[in-house]
Write a protein that holds these residues in place. Structure first.
Motif, PDB file in Angstrom:
ATOM      1  N   ARG A 120       0.900  -1.226   0.012  1.00 48.68           N
ATOM      2  CA  ARG A 120       0.212  -0.006   0.110  1.00 48.68           C
ATOM      3  C   ARG A 120       0.784   1.095  -0.027  1.00 48.68           C
ATOM      4  NH1 ARG A 120      -4.753  -1.757   4.094  1.00 48.68           N
ATOM      5  NH2 ARG A 120      -6.266  -2.326   2.511  1.00 48.68           N
ATOM      6  N   GLN A 124       1.170   4.964  -6.452  1.00 40.69           N
ATOM      7  CA  GLN A 124       0.021   4.578  -6.764  1.00 40.69           C
ATOM      8  C   GLN A 124      -0.327   4.933  -8.295  1.00 40.69           C
ATOM      9  OE1 GLN A 124      -2.131   2.254  -5.289  1.00 40.69           O
ATOM     10  NE2 GLN A 124      -0.327   2.146  -3.739  1.00 40.69           N
ATOM     11  N   SER A 125       0.454   5.844  -8.907  1.00 44.08           N
ATOM     12  CA  SER A 125       0.054   6.694 -10.269  1.00 44.08           C
ATOM     13  C   SER A 125      -0.092   5.597 -11.441  1.00 44.08           C
ATOM     14  CB  SER A 125       1.432   7.868 -10.637  1.00 44.08           C
ATOM     15  OG  SER A 125       2.791   6.787 -10.630  1.00 44.08           O
ATOM     16  N   LEU A 127       0.678   1.893 -10.992  1.00 40.34           N
ATOM     17  CA  LEU A 127       0.721   0.850 -10.343  1.00 40.34           C
ATOM     18  C   LEU A 127      -0.277  -0.202 -10.262  1.00 40.34           C
ATOM     19  CD1 LEU A 127       2.377  -1.073  -8.443  1.00 40.34           C
ATOM     20  CD2 LEU A 127       1.182   0.063  -6.496  1.00 40.34           C
ATOM     21  N   GLU A 128      -0.354  -1.517 -10.712  1.00 41.18           N
ATOM     22  CA  GLU A 128      -1.484  -2.545 -10.639  1.00 41.18           C
ATOM     23  C   GLU A 128      -0.782  -3.489  -9.811  1.00 41.18           C
ATOM     24  OE1 GLU A 128      -4.072  -3.080 -14.211  1.00 41.18           O
ATOM     25  OE2 GLU A 128      -2.107  -2.303 -15.281  1.00 41.18           O
ATOM     26  N   ARG A 185      -7.675  -8.246  -8.695  1.00 36.63           N
ATOM     27  CA  ARG A 185      -7.189  -7.204  -8.186  1.00 36.63           C
ATOM     28  C   ARG A 185      -7.053  -7.143  -6.623  1.00 36.63           C
ATOM     29  NH1 ARG A 185     -10.273  -2.626  -8.060  1.00 36.63           N
ATOM     30  NH2 ARG A 185     -12.087  -4.028  -7.905  1.00 36.63           N
TER      31      ARG A 185
END
Length: 259
Positions: A120, A124-125, A127-128, A185
């Motif tokens: 976490r 996060q831009s 990122l998967e 996910r």
């Protein structure tokens, strides 16, 4: 719409454009499969090269990872199997990757649960993160031109090989893509209750999908009919499904079952 027909084959049969396309696609897939198999056979026969980090040499392995991940420009694909020093080191390096690079992290349920806080914290831009149930080979693939493969653990340790051969890197990318397509996910994984992550739950879901009767399914799983139906009801409730068909579809969507 008119159909374009190629000249007859040697046996006199005519081949349409769709047939030619299907034949070409099949040949391409067969070649990709052969490439993957030959690459993995090469690794099994030659597990050690001049660019191998010794099993117990954490500094060499860390340097190889730092060089690979530190040089990423466009894309980075990572598969992580076990929580531990290797995974912790990779995640620390991922936190320093430029936000312009597309990063895909494929991890086991163990890594997702144990290393959740570190996952976490990753930028996060682009990122998967996906989670899979099946066994993974730990790999790092950078920009489609370089990779690191971590081997199977033995009494002597775990070997890691740096791969620079273009065909071998492409084969690793294909392997990663195939497993990635079956992952779920991270957010969906975290919504799953512990009951859905068990082997019994997947066995029951598979029988629901294939249309087994309750009697037959209970006998195959060696449980009583009453116990089987109780499990089915609990699984459907966990999946928020109103029917057994919907439960199967939801299981595929979450990566609990393959399509």
């Amino acid at each position: 719409m008119d159909t374009v027909v190629d000249p007859p084959d040697a046996d006199g049969a005519e081949r349409t454009v769709p047939e030619e396309h299907a034949a070409h696609l099949e040949q391409t897939l067969l070649q990709a499969q052969a490439l993957i198999e030959s690459t993995m056979s090469l690794y099994r026969r030659q597990p050690v090269t001049s660019l191998v980090a010794e099993p117990t040499d954490v500094a060499v392995l860390g340097s190889a990872l730092d060089q690979l991940i530190g040089g990423v420009r466009h894309s980075l694909s990572v598969a992580l199997t076990l929580a531990g020093d290797f995974t912790d080191g990779v995640l620390r390096l991922l936190a320093r990757v430029e936000p312009s690079a597309a990063v895909r992290v494929l991890c086991s349920a163990e890594v997702a649960d144990v290393s959740l806080a570190a996952l976490r914290r990753l930028p996060q831009s682009r990122l998967e993160i996906r989670v899979v149930e099946r066994e993974l080979r730990e790999i790092v693939v950078v920009d489609g031109v370089g990779a690191l493969v971590r081997g199977i653990s033995t009494e002597q340790g775990t070997q890691a090989t740096v791969v620079n051969d273009a065909a071998a890197v492409r084969a690793l990318e294909l392997m990663f893509a195939g497993t990635w397509s079956r992952g779920r996910r991270l957010a969906d994984h975290l919504e799953l209750g512990p009951r859905l992550r068990t082997e019994l739950a997947r066995d029951i879901l598979e029988r629901l999908r294939t249309g087994h009767t309750d009697d037959v399914a209970a006998r195959e799983l060696n449980v009583s009919l009453r116990t089987y139906r109780r499990h089915v009801a609990e699984i459907m409730r966990e999946l928020d499904a109103n029917s057994r068909f919907q439960a199967g579809a939801r299981a595929v969507e979450l990566g609990l079952l393959t399509e």
